[in-house]
Enzyme design. Structure first.
Site, PDB file in Angstrom:
ATOM      1  N   GLU A   1       0.797  -1.239   0.000  1.00 11.83           N
ATOM      2  CA  GLU A   1       0.000   0.000   0.000  1.00 11.83           C
ATOM      3  C   GLU A   1       0.823   1.280   0.000  1.00 11.83           C
ATOM      4  O   GLU A   1       0.580   2.190   0.775  1.00 11.83           O
ATOM      5  CB  GLU A   1      -0.946  -0.002   1.209  1.00 11.83           C
ATOM      6  CG  GLU A   1      -1.881  -1.199   1.232  1.00 11.83           C
ATOM      7  CD  GLU A   1      -2.839  -1.190   2.426  1.00 11.83           C
ATOM      8  OE1 GLU A   1      -2.725  -0.313   3.295  1.00 11.83           O
ATOM      9  OE2 GLU A   1      -3.713  -2.083   2.460  1.00 11.83           O
TER      10      GLU A   1
ATOM     11  N   ASN B   1       2.199  -5.191  -3.074  1.00  8.22           N
ATOM     12  CA  ASN B   1       0.800  -5.545  -2.782  1.00  8.22           C
ATOM     13  C   ASN B   1      -0.028  -4.281  -2.535  1.00  8.22           C
ATOM     14  O   ASN B   1       0.411  -3.384  -1.824  1.00  8.22           O
ATOM     15  CB  ASN B   1       0.812  -6.409  -1.503  1.00  8.22           C
ATOM     16  CG  ASN B   1      -0.491  -7.095  -1.206  1.00  8.22           C
ATOM     17  OD1 ASN B   1      -1.078  -7.741  -2.080  1.00  8.22           O
ATOM     18  ND2 ASN B   1      -0.973  -6.991   0.026  1.00  8.22           N
TER      19      ASN B   1
ATOM     20  N   HIS C   1     -10.119  -6.275  -1.998  1.00  8.93           N
ATOM     21  CA  HIS C   1     -11.151  -5.914  -1.013  1.00  8.93           C
ATOM     22  C   HIS C   1     -12.260  -5.173  -1.764  1.00  8.93           C
ATOM     23  O   HIS C   1     -12.101  -4.013  -2.135  1.00  8.93           O
ATOM     24  CB  HIS C   1     -10.577  -4.996   0.075  1.00  8.93           C
ATOM     25  CG  HIS C   1      -9.581  -5.672   0.959  1.00  8.93           C
ATOM     26  ND1 HIS C   1      -9.940  -6.698   1.820  1.00  8.93           N
ATOM     27  CD2 HIS C   1      -8.253  -5.481   1.130  1.00  8.93           C
ATOM     28  CE1 HIS C   1      -8.853  -7.099   2.479  1.00  8.93           C
ATOM     29  NE2 HIS C   1      -7.821  -6.385   2.084  1.00  8.93           N
TER      30      HIS C   1
ATOM     31  N   GLU D   1      -5.996 -10.773  -0.770  1.00 10.66           N
ATOM     32  CA  GLU D   1      -6.789 -10.484   0.436  1.00 10.66           C
ATOM     33  C   GLU D   1      -8.280 -10.373   0.095  1.00 10.66           C
ATOM     34  O   GLU D   1      -8.965  -9.455   0.533  1.00 10.66           O
ATOM     35  CB  GLU D   1      -6.335  -9.153   1.073  1.00 10.66           C
ATOM     36  CG  GLU D   1      -4.860  -9.085   1.373  1.00 10.66           C
ATOM     37  CD  GLU D   1      -4.430  -7.808   2.096  1.00 10.66           C
ATOM     38  OE1 GLU D   1      -5.298  -7.034   2.560  1.00 10.66           O
ATOM     39  OE2 GLU D   1      -3.218  -7.588   2.194  1.00 10.66           O
TER      40      GLU D   1
ATOM     41  N   ASP E   1     -12.043 -10.183  -0.109  1.00 11.82           N
ATOM     42  CA  ASP E   1     -13.320 -10.241   0.609  1.00 11.82           C
ATOM     43  C   ASP E   1     -14.272  -9.249  -0.039  1.00 11.82           C
ATOM     44  O   ASP E   1     -13.835  -8.341  -0.741  1.00 11.82           O
ATOM     45  CB  ASP E   1     -13.189 -10.068   2.133  1.00 11.82           C
ATOM     46  CG  ASP E   1     -12.555  -8.779   2.597  1.00 11.82           C
ATOM     47  OD1 ASP E   1     -12.353  -7.868   1.767  1.00 11.82           O
ATOM     48  OD2 ASP E   1     -12.271  -8.668   3.808  1.00 11.82           O
TER      49      ASP E   1
HETATM   50  C1  XIL Z   1      -5.981  -5.962   8.718  1.00 18.36           C
HETATM   51  C2  XIL Z   1      -6.337  -7.100   9.655  1.00 18.36           C
HETATM   52  O1  XIL Z   1      -7.260  -7.933   9.022  1.00 18.36           O
HETATM   53  C3  XIL Z   1      -6.899  -6.569  10.959  1.00 18.36           C
HETATM   54  O2  XIL Z   1      -7.086  -7.618  11.888  1.00 18.36           O
HETATM   55  C4  XIL Z   1      -5.964  -5.519  11.540  1.00 18.36           C
HETATM   56  O3  XIL Z   1      -6.543  -4.965  12.696  1.00 18.36           O
HETATM   57  C5  XIL Z   1      -5.675  -4.438  10.516  1.00 18.36           C
HETATM   58  O4  XIL Z   1      -5.152  -5.027   9.353  1.00 18.36           O
HETATM   59  N1  XIL Z   1      -4.748  -4.493   3.975  1.00 18.36           N
HETATM   60  C6  XIL Z   1      -3.737  -5.284   4.460  1.00 18.36           C
HETATM   61  C7  XIL Z   1      -3.964  -6.110   5.666  1.00 18.36           C
HETATM   62  O5  XIL Z   1      -2.685  -5.385   3.802  1.00 18.36           O
HETATM   63  O6  XIL Z   1      -2.790  -6.300   6.415  1.00 18.36           O
HETATM   64  C8  XIL Z   1      -5.051  -5.548   6.533  1.00 18.36           C
HETATM   65  O7  XIL Z   1      -5.312  -6.476   7.589  1.00 18.36           O
HETATM   66  C9  XIL Z   1      -6.290  -5.272   5.722  1.00 18.36           C
HETATM   67  C10 XIL Z   1      -5.998  -4.274   4.641  1.00 18.36           C
END
Ligand code: XIL
Length: 397
Positions: A170, A216, A258, A289, A291
């Site tokens: 990020e 990422n 996401h 990741e 969802d």
């Molecule tokens: C999130 C986790 O799921 C949470 O439990 C934590 O509190 C915050 O981080 N992008 C990412 C992940 O790269 O590491 C993040 O994970 C979600 C967004």
């Protein structure tokens, strides 16, 4: 003697051909693809289907189903939090490896590959680090050395055990960030300048010659905001191209995935086109990741099926779009969901105004949702000529 050998070979060859022509079956039970795990079905395409793992849930003796599904349904795991800097080095110089080690052991026992997450990110940094920089007790020069040491120490500890590392996470601003021309965001770019990205990949490579090194980010599922100045995907593409041109050892680009059902999102061909364009740079790709969250209206919260059904359907469709695109592009090595059950999803904690949820593939009671079934059917019906086995790049020096 010679003749006998040839006979054996011939018999084996015939048996092999016969095996290839039949669907795998046991004597008593015919092969039922719907009874296979997502992970097993993914391997038919060389694709790893993975999940982020919440270590508290994994260690909760009162919830054995979490552990059972984490080990049986997936062929890859990612630490949801325990490889982040604030967990690994809560006090300067004192490392806390227990939970991360435990996940790596869990993966080994279950023959799962591990995505290492994450080496360089502006969130979840230890307080000693951010406070030290803020009060000037850690100089910029020292900060760079601290980062080098962190990457070297962590990558070295898990050397040979990590398939893909998220080296930098990020780093790129969003279209809605201001000023819109500043594309590297956060703590690291502010303090070290954008060169920290190339440095980080080089330090990671020096510590592990074999891990695949990834950049990422989120909101890079497709190209095309129309305006090149705020097309984040285009920016990440150009950045990756620049890194490759400089000989930086970057092996892959991870698209977090996401999504939310309230947004426009993408169709399979748009996402496929983006993955293909990244592959054109010679890098692997992955969904890291995934969802798909939904707004939890009053109706959803009180169980109104007219409000719940369209959300579950839209969520399933979005999970499926990313899966189909991944299957269609041979550089797409893995598809990881960010937690598999709504029981432990990060979404309700992070998106609370308005409240959001329903983001994963199993409900809170581990019942598979439509999203799970759609992923499964995508994996079952995929095959040649459009879906071919993965092509893994050789780690770049
Ligand atoms: C999130 C986790 O799921 C949470 O439990 C934590 O509190 C915050 O981080 N992008 C990412 C992940 O790269 O590491 C993040 O994970 C979600 C967004």
């Amino acid at each position: 003697m010679k003749l006998r050998q040839w006979t054996t070979v011939a018999v084996v060859a015939v048996a092999t051909v016969a095996a290839l022509n039949t669907v795998p079956a046991t004597a008593s039970r015919p092969y039922d693809p719907t009874a296979q795990s997502l992970g097993a079905l993914g391997l038919r395409h060389g694709l790893h289907v993975g999940t982020a793992v919440n270590m508290d849930a994994l260690n909760d003796a009162g919830d054995p189903q979490y552990r059972a599904l984490a080990s049986s349904e997936f062929t890859s795991v990612t630490a949801e939090n325990v490889m982040k800097w604030e967990v690994l080095e809560p006090t300067r110089g004192t490392y806390n490896w227990a939970a991360a080690d435990q996940l790596v052991e869990f993966a080994k026992r279950n023959r799962q590959s591990v995505r290492g997450h994450v080496l360089v990110w502006h969130n979840q940094l230890p307080a000693w680090l951010t406070a030290g920089v803020a009060d000037g007790s850690i100089s910029k020069q020292e900060l760079r050395e601290i980062l080098r040491k962190h990457i070297t120490t962590v990558v070295n500890r898990y050397k040979g055990k990590i398939w893909q590392w998220d080296v930098v996470n990020e780093a790129v601003s969003d279209p809605w960030d201001t000023p819109s021309t500043l594309h590297y965001k956060g703590f690291w770019a502010q303090n070290l300048g954008p060169g920290y990205i190339a440095d980080s990949f080089r330090w990671a490579r020096a510590a592990d010659p074999k891990a695949l090194l990834f950049y990422n980010d989120y909101n890079i599922e497709a190209f095309g905001s129309g305006n090149p100045a705020d097309d984040k995907t285009q920016f990440v593409y150009d950045m990756t191209k620049g890194l490759r041109a400089q000989g930086v050892p970057i092996d892959g680009v991870g698209s977090q995935g996401h999504l939310g059902t309230q947004y426009g999102n993408f169709d399979t061909l748009q996402v496929t086109a983006a993955l293909k364009k990244f592959s054109g740079l010679g890098v692997a790709t992955a969904f890291t990741e995934v969802d798909v969250r939904s707004q939890m209206t009053a109706g959803v919260q009180t169980g109104n099926s007219e409000e719940i059904n369209p959300r579950l359907q839209a969520s399933a469709a979005n999970f499926s779009v990313l899966m189909k695109a991944c299957l269609a592009v041979r550089s797409c090595l893995s598809y990881t969901v960010w937690g598999f059950s709504d029981r432990y999803s990060w979404v309700p904690d992070w998106f609370d105004d308005p409240p959001e949820g329903l983001a994963t593939i199993y409900d809170e009671n581990y019942q598979p949702k439509r999203a799970y079934q759609e992923l499964k059917s995508d994996l079952i019906i995929a095959g040649p000529p459009y879906v071919l086995p993965r092509i893994t790049p050789r780690p770049r020096r």
